[in-house]
Enzyme design. Structure first.
Site, mmCIF file in Angstrom:
data_model
loop_
_atom_site.group_PDB
_atom_site.id
_atom_site.type_symbol
_atom_site.label_atom_id
_atom_site.label_comp_id
_atom_site.label_asym_id
_atom_site.label_seq_id
_atom_site.Cartn_x
_atom_site.Cartn_y
_atom_site.Cartn_z
ATOM 1 N N LYS A 1 4.997 2.582 3.866
ATOM 2 C CA LYS A 1 4.510 2.676 5.250
ATOM 3 C C LYS A 1 5.089 1.559 6.106
ATOM 4 O O LYS A 1 5.521 1.788 7.234
ATOM 5 C CB LYS A 1 2.977 2.589 5.228
ATOM 6 C CG LYS A 1 2.358 2.268 6.578
ATOM 7 C CD LYS A 1 0.854 2.398 6.585
ATOM 8 C CE LYS A 1 0.154 1.462 5.640
ATOM 9 N NZ LYS A 1 -1.308 1.578 5.722
ATOM 10 N N ARG B 1 -1.362 8.140 4.312
ATOM 11 C CA ARG B 1 -1.628 8.820 5.571
ATOM 12 C C ARG B 1 -0.364 9.075 6.403
ATOM 13 O O ARG B 1 -0.384 9.832 7.362
ATOM 14 C CB ARG B 1 -2.660 8.023 6.384
ATOM 15 C CG ARG B 1 -4.058 8.097 5.783
ATOM 16 C CD ARG B 1 -5.007 7.052 6.364
ATOM 17 N NE ARG B 1 -4.888 5.752 5.708
ATOM 18 C CZ ARG B 1 -5.598 4.671 6.019
ATOM 19 N NH1 ARG B 1 -6.477 4.723 7.005
ATOM 20 N NH2 ARG B 1 -5.431 3.534 5.376
ATOM 21 N N GLY C 1 -5.864 -1.923 -4.394
ATOM 22 C CA GLY C 1 -6.668 -2.422 -3.294
ATOM 23 C C GLY C 1 -6.199 -3.774 -2.765
ATOM 24 O O GLY C 1 -5.388 -4.464 -3.389
ATOM 25 N N GLY D 1 0.809 -1.227 0.000
ATOM 26 C CA GLY D 1 0.000 0.000 0.000
ATOM 27 C C GLY D 1 0.835 1.266 0.000
ATOM 28 O O GLY D 1 2.008 1.263 0.366
HETATM 29 C C1 UD1 Z 1 -8.169 -2.531 5.855
HETATM 30 C C2 UD1 Z 1 -9.526 -3.198 5.614
HETATM 31 C C3 UD1 Z 1 -10.479 -2.818 6.732
HETATM 32 C C4 UD1 Z 1 -9.887 -3.194 8.065
HETATM 33 C C5 UD1 Z 1 -8.485 -2.612 8.246
HETATM 34 C C6 UD1 Z 1 -7.828 -3.194 9.468
HETATM 35 C C7 UD1 Z 1 -9.755 -3.360 3.190
HETATM 36 C C8 UD1 Z 1 -10.406 -2.804 1.971
HETATM 37 N N1 UD1 Z 1 -10.057 -2.771 4.357
HETATM 38 O O1 UD1 Z 1 -8.359 -1.136 5.795
HETATM 39 O O2 UD1 Z 1 -11.714 -3.478 6.580
HETATM 40 O O3 UD1 Z 1 -10.729 -2.760 9.115
HETATM 41 O O4 UD1 Z 1 -7.653 -2.943 7.112
HETATM 42 O O5 UD1 Z 1 -6.592 -2.600 9.719
HETATM 43 O O6 UD1 Z 1 -9.030 -4.331 3.081
HETATM 44 N N2 UD1 Z 1 -2.209 -3.015 0.579
HETATM 45 C C9 UD1 Z 1 -1.599 -3.585 -0.516
HETATM 46 N N3 UD1 Z 1 -2.004 -3.249 -1.761
HETATM 47 C C10 UD1 Z 1 -3.008 -2.371 -1.995
HETATM 48 C C11 UD1 Z 1 -3.651 -1.788 -0.870
HETATM 49 C C12 UD1 Z 1 -3.228 -2.141 0.410
HETATM 50 O O7 UD1 Z 1 -0.678 -4.410 -0.353
HETATM 51 O O8 UD1 Z 1 -3.318 -2.139 -3.169
HETATM 52 C C13 UD1 Z 1 -1.742 -3.386 1.940
HETATM 53 C C14 UD1 Z 1 -1.260 -2.201 2.758
HETATM 54 O O9 UD1 Z 1 0.143 -2.023 2.583
HETATM 55 C C15 UD1 Z 1 -1.607 -2.598 4.173
HETATM 56 C C16 UD1 Z 1 -2.789 -3.539 4.001
HETATM 57 O O10 UD1 Z 1 -2.818 -3.924 2.645
HETATM 58 O O11 UD1 Z 1 -0.542 -3.295 4.788
HETATM 59 C C17 UD1 Z 1 -4.120 -2.876 4.363
HETATM 60 O O12 UD1 Z 1 -4.297 -1.730 3.538
HETATM 61 P P1 UD1 Z 1 -4.763 -0.337 4.134
HETATM 62 O O13 UD1 Z 1 -4.839 0.642 3.036
HETATM 63 O O14 UD1 Z 1 -3.976 0.001 5.328
HETATM 64 O O15 UD1 Z 1 -6.251 -0.724 4.569
HETATM 65 P P2 UD1 Z 1 -7.128 -0.070 5.713
HETATM 66 O O16 UD1 Z 1 -7.692 1.211 5.222
HETATM 67 O O17 UD1 Z 1 -6.384 -0.040 6.968
HETATM 68 CA CA CA Z 2 -4.255 -0.324 7.589
#
Ligand code: UD1
Ligand code: CA
Length: 464
Positions: free
Chosen positions: A27, A17, A82, A13
């Protein structure tokens, strides 16, 4: 036969933020008590019986890759569309395979092995196709909410951006840890609809799809919400630091270490500290540190990747990549670095810097000194203000000083030289030649006194 369990860690991700100026930093590479966030998660997975861990990297992926590549198979997600899209990148390895897949996030560093194992056990014992780790929190803002019917049946997860006002009041949240029937996970992943709000493919949308297919979906509630705190911004990162610090410091204290101000003492995971060691306020013990028994680690000391023996006193000093034996006194304000090795009963005083220095027993360098690239024999006294000039502008040279040497104050040694045992060096000498055993070296200009010069000078400057 034991079921095959693989794990996928999502760590690609953007970390928007975190608001970092450094575009190459992900991050999950942010530091938490000397360890990058993702490493905490990998360490929690380590004791579990996991076949292969796949780490998904993307944003700032080169850095993340370096951190995770020894413990996992690195899978790139070039564009971050995502969490569902992230998991799709592992399809070449896992699609169509039987077994169980544990999914974790790289930004939830406080998760414990016990909770992950409990989630996996719940999944296997309940014969579920999908088991979600949930938590009940006071402030669910930002998390996916667990939506249930009146009689408690789960219908899906709704993300913050999609939630109605009523759904926003739900305090049971998705922690971001899941266990899937692997074959079903990859079968339905390709059918994920994009989130209408931002076009992302969210893994959380699979929950509704699984329920609609009549699959067996369960939940497991985490023992303590603190474990699943996401570190999405620097305020949450500080909160995670506070919680982990408390956990680590508590463990040391119950093991017999005195920590005078645990709220202001930073100790990396896996640091070892012997009983009766006293740690004063503001100390950092970072990385691979091992400390023996009965030491005093004074206020504001920073010790990184170093080994400290027993009964040393370290006052407000910085020690990096170095080692100390027993009964030494270091500081205040000493700086040891560059693979310095101190044996036993040495005295390293204030404003003394040691770099790649090997000191045998009972060496004393009590004040204002720089000793770089050298070896010093036992019981040698290094006078105040001694400098080893080890660098000629191009190369660092090595100097060797024997046992029972007495070096006067203000000695400058121009490396490389060899000074034998039992040598005396006169104060203020600049030494650039070897000195043989039992000799005295004196290398300074002879003093001349000019009688009556004071009056002559005062007249000259018009003061008399
Ligand atoms: C996510 C969950 C949410 C949950 C929360 C708990 C989703 C859509 N939402 O939200 O329901 O309550 O975690 O902490 O999953 N990442 C990738 N590739 C991407 C996007 C994200 O590898 O394209 C990774 C990020 O690096 C991170 C993790 O997935 O480690 C979660 O992504 P993040 O954007 O932090 O999701 P939240 O908004 O926290
Ligand atoms: Ca998160």
């Amino acid at each position: 036969m034991k079921p095959t369990i693989n794990a996928i860690m999502m760590a690609a991700g953007k970390g928007t933020r975190m608001k970092s100026l450094d575009a190459t930093k992900s991050k999950v590479a942010f530091d938490l008590l000397g360890v990058p966030l993702v490493r905490h998660v990998l360490n929690a997975l380590k004791p579990m019986n996991i076949d292969t861990v796949y780490s998904i990297v993307g944003h700032g992926g080169e850095t993340t890759e370096r951190i995770v590549k020894d413990d996992s198979v690195v899978v790139w997600q070039r564009e971050q569309k995502g969490t569902g899209h992230a998991i799709m990148q592992v399809a070449p390895y896992l699609a169509g395979k039987q077994g169980t897949t544990l999914i974790v996030s790289g930004d939830t560093p406080l998760i414990t092995t016990a909770s992950l194992q409990h989630l996996v056990d719940t999944h296997l014992e309940g014969n579920f196709d999908l088991t979600i780790l949930t938590s009940v929190v006071d402030d669910p803002f930002g998390y996916g909410r667990m939506v249930r019917t009146k009689d408690g049946k789960l219908t899906g997860i709704v993300e913050e951006i999609n939630a109605t006002d009523e759904e926003k009041n739900i305090r049971e949240i998705n922690t971001g840890f899941y266990v899937f029937n692997n074959e079903k996970l990859f079968r339905y992943l390709n059918e994920l609809p994009p989130n209408p709000k931002n076009g992302e493919l969210n893994i959380t949308f699979l929950v509704k799809m699984f329920i609609e297919q009549g699959f067996h979906v369960g939940t497991d509630t985490v023992a303590s919400f603190e474990e699943t705190l996401g570190t999405n911004d620097r305020a949450q990162l500080a909160e995670a630091r506070r919680i982990l610090q408390k956990r680590i410091n508590h463990q040391h204290m119950v093991n017999g270490v005195t920590i005078e101000n645990p709220d202001n003492t930073f100790i990396s995971p896996h640091v070892t500290i012997g009983q009766d060691t006293v740690i004063q306020s503001g100390v950092y013990l970072i990385g691979d540190v091992s400390i023996g028994v009965g030491n005093l680690i004074g206020a504001n000391s920073m010790i990184e990747n170093s080994t400290i023996g027993n009964r040393n006193v370290i006052e407000s000093s910085k020690i990096i990549d170095s080692s100390l034996g027993d009964d030494n006194h270091v500081g205040p304000n000493a700086h040891l670095r560059g693979h310095t090795k101190i044996a036993n009963q040495c005295r390293i005083g204030n404003f003394v810097e040691l770099k790649n220095a090997v000191l045998h027993d009972s060496v004393k360098a009590a004040h204002l000194t720089y000793l770089g690239d050298c070896e010093i024999g036992e019981d040698t006294n290094v006078g105040c203000g001694t400098i080893i000039a080890n660098y000629d502008g191009k190369t660092k040279h090595h100097t060797s000083i024997g046992k029972h040497v007495f070096m006067g104050s203000g000695t400058t040694i121009i490396s490389p030289v060899t000074i034998a045992d039992e040598v005396i060096i006169a104060a203020g000498s600049t030494i650039n030649e070897n000195v043989e055993k039992r000799a005295m070296a004196i290398a300074r200009s002879k003093q001349t006194n000019k009688p009556g010069f004071y009056d002559h000078w005062m007249k000259k400057i018009g003061k008399k």
